[in-house]
Design a protein around this motif. Sequence first.
Motif, mmCIF file in Angstrom:
data_model
loop_
_atom_site.group_PDB
_atom_site.id
_atom_site.type_symbol
_atom_site.label_atom_id
_atom_site.label_comp_id
_atom_site.label_asym_id
_atom_site.label_seq_id
_atom_site.Cartn_x
_atom_site.Cartn_y
_atom_site.Cartn_z
ATOM 1 N N TYR A 1 0.802 -1.230 0.000
ATOM 2 C CA TYR A 1 0.000 0.000 0.000
ATOM 3 C C TYR A 1 0.832 1.275 0.000
ATOM 4 O O TYR A 1 0.513 2.237 -0.697
ATOM 5 C CB TYR A 1 -0.919 -0.003 1.225
ATOM 6 N N SER B 1 -8.014 2.140 -2.179
ATOM 7 C CA SER B 1 -7.420 3.255 -2.916
ATOM 8 C C SER B 1 -7.692 3.125 -4.410
ATOM 9 O O SER B 1 -8.019 4.111 -5.081
ATOM 10 C CB SER B 1 -5.903 3.294 -2.654
ATOM 11 N N SER B 2 -7.582 1.911 -4.945
ATOM 12 C CA SER B 2 -7.886 1.680 -6.363
ATOM 13 C C SER B 2 -9.323 2.051 -6.677
ATOM 14 O O SER B 2 -9.607 2.709 -7.693
ATOM 15 C CB SER B 2 -7.643 0.211 -6.728
ATOM 16 N N GLN C 1 -0.550 4.691 -5.062
ATOM 17 C CA GLN C 1 -1.420 4.919 -6.205
ATOM 18 C C GLN C 1 -1.917 6.361 -6.245
ATOM 19 O O GLN C 1 -2.048 6.956 -7.318
ATOM 20 C CB GLN C 1 -2.612 3.960 -6.150
ATOM 21 N N GLN D 1 -4.940 -0.969 -0.199
ATOM 22 C CA GLN D 1 -4.563 -0.769 -1.601
ATOM 23 C C GLN D 1 -5.786 -0.835 -2.496
ATOM 24 O O GLN D 1 -5.968 -0.013 -3.410
ATOM 25 C CB GLN D 1 -3.553 -1.839 -2.023
ATOM 26 N N MET E 1 -5.297 -4.322 -8.567
ATOM 27 C CA MET E 1 -4.015 -4.926 -8.888
ATOM 28 C C MET E 1 -4.013 -6.400 -8.485
ATOM 29 O O MET E 1 -4.513 -6.766 -7.425
ATOM 30 C CB MET E 1 -2.884 -4.188 -8.154
ATOM 31 N N LEU F 1 -9.224 3.135 -10.462
ATOM 32 C CA LEU F 1 -8.192 2.308 -11.096
ATOM 33 C C LEU F 1 -8.579 0.835 -11.015
ATOM 34 O O LEU F 1 -9.309 0.424 -10.108
ATOM 35 C CB LEU F 1 -6.846 2.524 -10.393
ATOM 36 N N ASP G 1 3.739 4.315 -0.127
ATOM 37 C CA ASP G 1 4.872 4.880 -0.854
ATOM 38 C C ASP G 1 5.987 5.171 0.147
ATOM 39 O O ASP G 1 5.899 4.785 1.320
ATOM 40 C CB ASP G 1 4.460 6.134 -1.631
ATOM 41 N N ARG H 1 7.151 3.258 -4.477
ATOM 42 C CA ARG H 1 6.668 2.386 -3.408
ATOM 43 C C ARG H 1 7.743 2.168 -2.353
ATOM 44 O O ARG H 1 8.948 2.157 -2.655
ATOM 45 C CB ARG H 1 6.221 1.040 -3.981
ATOM 46 N N SER I 1 -0.624 6.284 0.178
ATOM 47 C CA SER I 1 -0.965 5.407 -0.932
ATOM 48 C C SER I 1 -0.099 5.724 -2.143
ATOM 49 O O SER I 1 -0.123 6.849 -2.657
ATOM 50 C CB SER I 1 -2.447 5.571 -1.305
#
Length: 504
Positions: A334, A434-435, A343, A431, A443, A440, A336, A349, A341
Amino acid sequence: MIGHCECHRSRHFVKSVGRFVAFFILVCGLHAGDGHAQSSSSNNPLSATSKGEAVEYGAVSSKAYQPTAYPLDDVGGFTIGPVIPTLAGAPHLFGDWYGIQPWLLKHGVFLNLALNEEYVGNITGGKTRSNVLAGQVAGELDIDWQRLAGVEGLWTHMLVINGHGRSFSLNSGDSVTNPEQIYGARGNVVAHLVEMYADKTFFNKRVIVSVGDIPTGSFFSYDYTACFFMNVSVCSNWAPGKYNPGGRDWPSGNVGGVLKIRPTQQTYIEGGVFLVSPHAYNGGISGWAIAQDGMDKVTSQVEIGWMPEFGKHKLRGNYKIGYWYDNSRYPNLYEDIHGNSFQATGQPRRYEAGMSVAWFMFNQMLVRNGEGLTNGLIIEGGAGYAQGNLVAMRDREWVGFVESGTPWHRPNDAMGIMFQHYDMSRTVSLQQESSLALGLPFMSNQWGPVYGIQNWENAYEAFYSINLAPATNLMADFQYMQHPGATTTFKDIAILGGQFTTNF
């Protein structure tokens, strides 16, 4: 940081365990007749008797048979044999090959061929209605060099397989648990190398060293009774460790070595060191490219085991606890580099050094109805944990029962029930949230494609295996997946399946 918070969602697990009580009552009710009746000589390798009952067996290499009682030596009060069993000692559909098998065994050559065909289809639920057929042919060669050439305590092992078919998980939308036992990771090749290694015993067979290309699950976190079931999550390739680079297992080998020490007949301590392959396939798609580039990190595994026998009926148990640590660097699922996040921010990351996995496993015979390794009612279970900020599945718990057919006068038949619970990590859920917020696509992770925010999944299984001929069995299997893919995107899946196995 919130990305490191792995809050325990035990309420789902507790509710699911309650549902499993009905299965427990059922299997106990089916255990009728004289619980200590002796079985006659049979074609089921697990009903054969041997001194090997005092030995912890390794993985079932071809997954087309169950582990067999192996011809072992009794030295200094220890009953020690090869670390990994083979098909040797098991019956064959074609008997002794017109006298060839006895001659080979006399000279220390253990050659075996096995076939496994599986069919599964969902009658309701899932991404799509689908049915698939998958199978494999396995060839195994094990050599006792003491018999063949007089080299004391030396064994070599090699296993090659050929697989065909499709993955049911891709059609069902559930990559978290796979109802097929033998599909996956073989590559579209004629002959895929699974293992090629050597064992050497020392100090009156109290110490065993194994070196070569080894599936880690052949030595660590293995339960031989679990391979009665079709669902692959419990058969050798245990979750949540099995899809991580440092713990890839059957049918992939890992270059490394294992040291096993047996302080007493009923205890062992073992440790292993394996190279971590950065490639999607260990040894390349065919498995034969053992010396790949980039294998500059290692995973270290350790396991402690206890194998008691209780009472006058020698109710056999296996209890083990283990841990492995991979010193590679892996991306946080998740965060950075600033803990947000990746993303949302577009920042690189966060990479973290070291991945940990731990497990506890057991099986225990409750009632004996024959002399064989599994002639009786056996309970099995355990729990596995992986580091949730790096691994999509944080933990898994399972419990099941296996019963051989002696009480109903079918000594080579078997039946069983199993319950499994899977928790995905809070970090991977973040994660996916967040997508969703950013519009998005989800993943993929170690378990494959993702179709929603992952939380938890339950899997229920029941089977009955019928012995048709020497070394030949046909199994009917039912599985039910609650929250397939650990999401609520698709309806629960009900699966009917069958498995045909034989040793030639």
